[in-house]
Enzyme design. Structure first.
Site, PDB file in Angstrom:
ATOM      1  N   HIS A   2      31.203  39.451  26.598  1.00  0.00           N
ATOM      2  CA  HIS A   2      30.027  38.613  26.860  1.00  0.00           C
ATOM      3  C   HIS A   2      28.792  39.390  26.424  1.00  0.00           C
ATOM      4  O   HIS A   2      28.560  40.505  26.902  1.00  0.00           O
ATOM      5  CB  HIS A   2      29.895  38.286  28.349  1.00  0.00           C
ATOM      6  CG  HIS A   2      31.038  37.490  28.912  1.00  0.00           C
ATOM      7  ND1 HIS A   2      31.307  36.196  28.533  1.00  0.00           N
ATOM      8  CD2 HIS A   2      31.974  37.805  29.836  1.00  0.00           C
ATOM      9  CE1 HIS A   2      32.357  35.751  29.188  1.00  0.00           C
ATOM     10  NE2 HIS A   2      32.786  36.710  29.990  1.00  0.00           N
ATOM     11  N   ASN A  13      32.050  30.606  33.015  1.00  0.00           N
ATOM     12  CA  ASN A  13      31.369  30.580  34.319  1.00  0.00           C
ATOM     13  C   ASN A  13      30.111  31.443  34.282  1.00  0.00           C
ATOM     14  O   ASN A  13      29.124  31.152  34.953  1.00  0.00           O
ATOM     15  CB  ASN A  13      32.298  31.126  35.407  1.00  0.00           C
ATOM     16  CG  ASN A  13      33.206  30.045  35.960  1.00  0.00           C
ATOM     17  OD1 ASN A  13      32.753  29.171  36.674  1.00  0.00           O
ATOM     18  ND2 ASN A  13      34.478  30.109  35.601  1.00  0.00           N
ATOM     19  N   ALA A  43      31.743  38.334  35.661  1.00  0.00           N
ATOM     20  CA  ALA A  43      32.168  39.107  34.496  1.00  0.00           C
ATOM     21  C   ALA A  43      31.006  39.676  33.685  1.00  0.00           C
ATOM     22  O   ALA A  43      31.202  40.161  32.572  1.00  0.00           O
ATOM     23  CB  ALA A  43      33.035  38.225  33.608  1.00  0.00           C
TER      24      ALA A  43
HETATM   25  N1  LIG Z   1      32.115  33.831  38.061  1.00  0.00           N
HETATM   26  C1  LIG Z   1      32.810  34.455  37.126  1.00  0.00           C
HETATM   27  O1  LIG Z   1      32.313  35.303  36.378  1.00  0.00           O
HETATM   28  C2  LIG Z   1      34.263  34.141  36.983  1.00  0.00           C
HETATM   29  C3  LIG Z   1      35.095  35.021  36.281  1.00  0.00           C
HETATM   30  C4  LIG Z   1      36.441  34.707  36.219  1.00  0.00           C
HETATM   31  C5  LIG Z   1      36.934  33.554  36.784  1.00  0.00           C
HETATM   32  N2  LIG Z   1      36.099  32.696  37.404  1.00  0.00           N
HETATM   33  C6  LIG Z   1      36.570  31.451  38.005  1.00  0.00           C
HETATM   34  O2  LIG Z   1      37.135  31.723  39.289  1.00  0.00           O
HETATM   35  C7  LIG Z   1      38.180  30.776  39.547  1.00  0.00           C
HETATM   36  C8  LIG Z   1      39.460  31.530  39.910  1.00  0.00           C
HETATM   37  O3  LIG Z   1      39.842  32.369  38.834  1.00  0.00           O
HETATM   38  P1  LIG Z   1      41.317  32.977  38.754  1.00  0.00           P
HETATM   39  O4  LIG Z   1      41.375  33.842  37.556  1.00  0.00           O
HETATM   40  O5  LIG Z   1      41.713  33.529  40.077  1.00  0.00           O
HETATM   41  O6  LIG Z   1      42.162  31.630  38.452  1.00  0.00           O
HETATM   42  P2  LIG Z   1      43.745  31.424  38.531  1.00  0.00           P
HETATM   43  O7  LIG Z   1      44.038  30.289  37.616  1.00  0.00           O
HETATM   44  O8  LIG Z   1      44.453  32.705  38.333  1.00  0.00           O
HETATM   45  O9  LIG Z   1      43.972  30.967  40.040  1.00  0.00           O
HETATM   46  C9  LIG Z   1      43.435  29.777  40.561  1.00  0.00           C
HETATM   47  C10 LIG Z   1      44.279  29.374  41.776  1.00  0.00           C
HETATM   48  O10 LIG Z   1      43.635  28.264  42.404  1.00  0.00           O
HETATM   49  C11 LIG Z   1      44.603  27.272  42.695  1.00  0.00           C
HETATM   50  N3  LIG Z   1      43.943  25.974  42.671  1.00  0.00           N
HETATM   51  C12 LIG Z   1      43.530  25.275  41.581  1.00  0.00           C
HETATM   52  N4  LIG Z   1      42.987  24.114  41.958  1.00  0.00           N
HETATM   53  C13 LIG Z   1      43.051  24.074  43.307  1.00  0.00           C
HETATM   54  C14 LIG Z   1      42.648  23.128  44.277  1.00  0.00           C
HETATM   55  N5  LIG Z   1      42.074  21.976  43.932  1.00  0.00           N
HETATM   56  N6  LIG Z   1      42.849  23.416  45.579  1.00  0.00           N
HETATM   57  C15 LIG Z   1      43.417  24.593  45.955  1.00  0.00           C
HETATM   58  N7  LIG Z   1      43.844  25.520  45.080  1.00  0.00           N
HETATM   59  C16 LIG Z   1      43.663  25.257  43.769  1.00  0.00           C
HETATM   60  C17 LIG Z   1      45.669  27.413  41.619  1.00  0.00           C
HETATM   61  O11 LIG Z   1      46.915  26.889  42.050  1.00  0.00           O
HETATM   62  C18 LIG Z   1      45.695  28.927  41.416  1.00  0.00           C
HETATM   63  O12 LIG Z   1      46.630  29.553  42.269  1.00  0.00           O
HETATM   64  C19 LIG Z   1      38.305  29.916  38.283  1.00  0.00           C
HETATM   65  O13 LIG Z   1      37.558  28.733  38.430  1.00  0.00           O
HETATM   66  C20 LIG Z   1      37.686  30.787  37.210  1.00  0.00           C
HETATM   67  O14 LIG Z   1      37.185  30.036  36.118  1.00  0.00           O
HETATM   68  C21 LIG Z   1      34.773  32.986  37.542  1.00  0.00           C
END
Ligand SMILES: NC(=O)c1ccc[n+]([C@@H]2O[C@H](COP(=O)([O-])OP(=O)(O)OC[C@H]3O[C@@H](n4cnc5c(N)ncnc54)[C@H](O)[C@@H]3O)[C@@H](O)[C@H]2O)c1
Length: 278
Positions: free
Chosen positions: A228, A198, A131
């Site tokens: 951010h 993150n 992001a």
């Molecule tokens: N790097 C970055 O800049 C950045 C930006 C946004 C989000 N993220 C991270 O990326 C990840 C995904 O984001 P999102 O918006 O798609 O989240 P989301 O909540 O929309 O989707 C996450 C999915 O993962 C599944 N899940 C959770 N724990 C699990 C496990 N132990 N095993 C298998 N599946 C599991 C959930 O059921 C859900 O369907 C999050 O950790 C979020 O914090 C990172």
């Protein structure tokens, strides 16, 4: 040769990546496996795909399946807990991985194990810029940084569910005025806001580490965007980068830019071209 891909996590990021692979927006790869612990999330993604992948809702079955053996690259888009539980097992099986839950690296034991493993085996661990922007500058100047601060501003809805509120007995829905919630280092910020900062983990890894990276988290009930701002002072100058992001439709915690960054990272892995700004 086309890469075979498995996605862990069928939420906002995993859903769109799956569609982008299926529609060939990300070329030269196929989506062979999707894994999520939530059957509804799997169904939501699976039904929209023309080329149907194998589905799993249990990690042991996923990683021990003969289908997993053929996978070239795993995409983690689930949660910090998922990354912490799965990533080492996946790379020990010789698979490259792209990690979205970058906050997992704030756990020093995990970080050290990954680094030690990467020194011995030629596995690729890809961390998209997510992001934010400016990671290229931070990496270039890391030995000269005097101070680095990330200021993240989100509204109540985007911050809801963070452990910070439970830990401090605060009802996020009752906050009616803009205020600083957290002011500390990146390691503690990730513990309090694991789904929101993150980006602070990526900045820490690129720059001066989790303890020397300062983070402020601000709640602003009138702000619709996820903002951010990175402020850096270094030996030969200073810079500020402010990224104003619209949240994704599916998950207000996740900025739409993070999904585009994951798409672009995957595209550059599967269809290599000029390494611009890397
Ligand atoms: N790097 C970055 O800049 C950045 C930006 C946004 C989000 N993220 C991270 O990326 C990840 C995904 O984001 P999102 O918006 O798609 O989240 P989301 O909540 O929309 O989707 C996450 C999915 O993962 C599944 N899940 C959770 N724990 C699990 C496990 N132990 N095993 C298998 N599946 C599991 C959930 O059921 C859900 O369907 C999050 O950790 C979020 O914090 C990172």
């Amino acid at each position: 040769m086309a890469k075979e891909i498995a996605i862990i996590g069928c939420g906002a990021i995993g859903n769109e990546l799956a569609q982008n692979i299926d529609n060939k927006i990300i070329p030269n790869c196929s989506l062979n496996i999707i894994f999520d612990i939530d059957q509804k999330k799997i169904k939501n993604v699976y039904e929209k795909l023309q080329n149907k992948p194998i589905i799993f809702s249990n990690f042991k079955e996923f990683i021990e399946s003969p289908h997993f053996e053929k996978i070239d690259l795993v995409v983690e888009s689930a949660s910090i807990n998922a990354a912490s539980s799965y990533v080492l097992d996946i790379i020990r099986k010789g698979k490259d991985i792209m990690i979205m839950s970058i906050g997992v690296f704030s756990d020093y034991v995990f970080y050290k194990e990954i680094i030690q493993f990467l020194k011995k085996k030629s596995i690729n661990v890809f961390l998209p810029s997510g992001a934010i922007g400016g990671i290229d500058i931070i990496r270039s100047i890391k030995n000269h940084i005097e101070s680095i601060t990330l200021i993240t501003t989100k509204n109540n809805k985007s911050l809801k569910g963070a452990p910070f509120f439970l830990n401090n007995n605060i009802n996020v829905d009752e906050i009616s005025k803009k205020q600083i919630l957290f002011d500390g280092n990146a390691e503690d910020a990730i513990k309090q806001f694991p789904s929101n900062v993150n980006v602070s983990a990526l900045i820490s890894l690129a720059g001066v580490g989790f303890k020397r990276t300062n983070v402020k988290v601000i709640v602003d009930p009138d702000e619709y965007n996820n903002i951010h701002e990175i402020n850096v002072k270094w030996k030969f100058g200073e810079f500020t980068i402010k990224v104003i992001n619209k949240p994704s439709f599916e998950n207000p915690k996740t900025s739409y830019l993070a999904i585009l960054s994951a798409t672009e990272c995957l595209r550059s892995i599967c269809a290599p071209d000029l390494k611009i700004g890397s």
